[in-house]
Design a protein around this motif. Sequence first.
Motif, short mmCIF file in Angstrom:
data_model
loop_
_atom_site.label_atom_id
_atom_site.label_comp_id
_atom_site.label_asym_id
_atom_site.label_seq_id
_atom_site.Cartn_x
_atom_site.Cartn_y
_atom_site.Cartn_z
N TYR A 187 0.86 -1.37 0.03
CA TYR A 187 0.05 -0.02 -0.02
C TYR A 187 0.71 1.32 -0.01
CZ TYR A 187 0.64 -0.05 5.00
OH TYR A 187 1.59 -0.03 6.55
N CYS A 188 2.10 1.13 0.47
CA CYS A 188 2.88 2.30 0.49
C CYS A 188 3.55 2.53 -0.94
CB CYS A 188 4.04 2.08 1.43
SG CYS A 188 3.58 2.22 3.03
N THR A 189 3.43 1.62 -1.97
CA THR A 189 4.10 2.10 -3.40
C THR A 189 3.16 1.83 -4.26
OG1 THR A 189 4.47 -0.40 -3.28
CG2 THR A 189 6.43 1.12 -2.47
N ILE A 227 -4.53 2.98 3.62
CA ILE A 227 -3.67 4.19 3.62
C ILE A 227 -3.96 5.15 4.94
CG2 ILE A 227 -2.62 6.33 2.58
CD1 ILE A 227 -3.01 4.72 -0.11
N ILE A 228 -5.22 5.47 4.79
CA ILE A 228 -5.69 6.50 5.78
C ILE A 228 -5.62 5.42 7.30
CG2 ILE A 228 -7.82 7.72 6.74
CD1 ILE A 228 -6.36 9.08 4.37
N LEU A 229 -5.82 4.39 7.26
CA LEU A 229 -5.50 3.80 8.56
C LEU A 229 -4.25 3.69 9.06
CD1 LEU A 229 -6.41 1.81 10.96
CD2 LEU A 229 -6.22 -0.02 9.39
N GLU A 230 -3.12 3.54 8.39
CA GLU A 230 -1.82 3.51 8.55
C GLU A 230 -1.40 5.07 9.13
OE1 GLU A 230 1.52 1.79 9.78
OE2 GLU A 230 -0.43 0.88 9.21
N ALA A 231 -2.15 6.21 8.27
CA ALA A 231 -1.74 7.38 8.68
C ALA A 231 -2.34 7.87 10.00
CB ALA A 231 -2.37 8.22 7.54
N LYS A 232 -3.42 7.02 10.47
CA LYS A 232 -4.13 7.37 11.86
C LYS A 232 -3.22 6.75 12.82
CE LYS A 232 -8.97 7.77 10.41
NZ LYS A 232 -10.28 7.08 10.52
N ALA A 246 3.39 11.43 5.47
CA ALA A 246 3.01 11.38 4.09
C ALA A 246 4.40 10.74 3.33
CB ALA A 246 2.81 12.81 3.51
N PHE A 247 5.58 11.21 3.45
CA PHE A 247 6.73 10.53 2.99
C PHE A 247 6.43 8.94 3.07
CE2 PHE A 247 11.12 8.96 2.22
CZ PHE A 247 11.21 9.82 0.95
N ASP A 248 6.52 8.65 4.09
CA ASP A 248 6.70 7.02 4.54
C ASP A 248 5.40 6.32 3.89
OD1 ASP A 248 8.54 7.78 6.22
OD2 ASP A 248 7.31 7.52 8.04
N LEU A 249 4.23 6.91 3.52
CA LEU A 249 3.18 6.41 2.91
C LEU A 249 3.23 6.32 1.26
CD1 LEU A 249 0.42 7.25 5.48
CD2 LEU A 249 1.49 4.99 5.17
N GLY A 250 4.37 7.06 0.98
CA GLY A 250 4.31 6.94 -0.49
C GLY A 250 3.99 8.47 -1.30
N TYR A 251 3.82 9.32 -0.44
CA TYR A 251 3.47 10.74 -0.98
C TYR A 251 4.33 11.70 -0.76
CZ TYR A 251 -1.29 8.46 -0.84
OH TYR A 251 -2.30 7.65 -0.93
N TYR A 256 -0.98 17.21 -1.41
CA TYR A 256 -1.96 16.26 -1.79
C TYR A 256 -2.38 15.16 -0.71
CZ TYR A 256 -4.20 12.43 -4.19
OH TYR A 256 -5.07 11.42 -4.61
N PHE A 257 -1.61 14.67 0.07
CA PHE A 257 -1.71 13.93 1.33
C PHE A 257 -2.93 14.47 2.12
CE2 PHE A 257 -0.77 12.41 5.40
CZ PHE A 257 -1.09 11.11 5.41
N SER A 258 -2.44 15.76 2.47
CA SER A 258 -3.03 16.56 3.60
C SER A 258 -4.48 16.61 3.15
CB SER A 258 -2.51 17.79 3.88
OG SER A 258 -1.08 17.71 4.46
N ARG A 259 -4.75 16.97 2.01
CA ARG A 259 -6.11 17.03 1.31
C ARG A 259 -6.89 15.82 1.46
NH1 ARG A 259 -3.46 20.35 -2.43
NH2 ARG A 259 -3.61 18.56 -4.16
N LEU A 260 -6.02 14.59 1.10
CA LEU A 260 -6.76 13.22 0.92
C LEU A 260 -6.90 12.91 2.26
CD1 LEU A 260 -7.08 10.71 -0.64
CD2 LEU A 260 -4.94 10.14 0.33
N PHE A 261 -6.31 13.20 3.52
CA PHE A 261 -6.49 12.86 4.81
C PHE A 261 -8.09 13.45 5.45
CE2 PHE A 261 -6.37 12.93 9.52
CZ PHE A 261 -5.99 11.76 9.69
#
Length: 278
Positions: A187-189, A227-232, A246-251, A256-261
């Motif tokens: 999911y990170c890649t 992805i959102i679960l891992e971010a949480k 965001a970088f760890d999750l491939g963003y 963009y990641f902030s808007r997605l979250f």
Amino acid sequence: MDDALRHGIAMDTNSIKTTDFPSAIQRQQATQSHRDEGYTFHILERGKVVVDIDFQTYHVSSPAVVFLRPDQVHRMREIDHIIVSSISIDSEKLNVAYHKILEDLTPATPLSLSENAFSLISEYFSVCLKLYRKKAEKMYHHLVRESCNALVGLLVSEFLNQKSGEETVSRFDKVAKFFRKSLERNYCTLKRPGEYAALLNISTPYLNECLKNATGFSASQLIHDRIILEAKRLLYHTDKSVKEIAFDLGYADYPYFSRLFSKSTGTTAIAFRNQNLD
């Protein structure tokens, strides 16, 4: 438990009451969110507990067993007077077959136990704990590893016994199972449904058809949710900045990641962290 787990296995039985934490600081420490290092089973022998696992709240009454994988964030919210027997074992000490089954079971919700099942598991846990505490015994590490794996086997069998419909698994369910395994590894890649369809040697429309039939969700939604679960989890359990997460999750595109979250959760990543730390 964490100190003992440096040897690969930790176990103990504890009686816990609300009055054990008279001060606000003690209550905060006792209910703090965390991850365990190993594959962990908490066998609730007496009482009731309210527990959060990956941001889902469960009300658990004895006798029951709660299974937690190392990456799952959890915390105890409320307790009655409980007695809980716990065992945690790392992947190196865990039987390979059991490891595979536990990965397939995840996410597993707390499981109620029949009186017969609880009696057998409780008795065997007691034997394992006695062996675990006899650290001067010859063959100690072998005895503990083999006996504790047998205990894990009993617990795994209970989860399998209460799973329904395994004998008639549909093609949709099989595809969904393989998709989830691939998602967990990638999911990170890999962020696009077509990339997972290629791994499974099927078309993207067929992947979506299978997932919607098996889970009710599309591939895009399941990828996004993971992805959102891992971010949480990372916001909850680490001190990493939102940009680092965001970088760890491939963003590489942090905005963009902030808007997605924010779109997914209805709040910003910083606000989510602050709310849960409070």
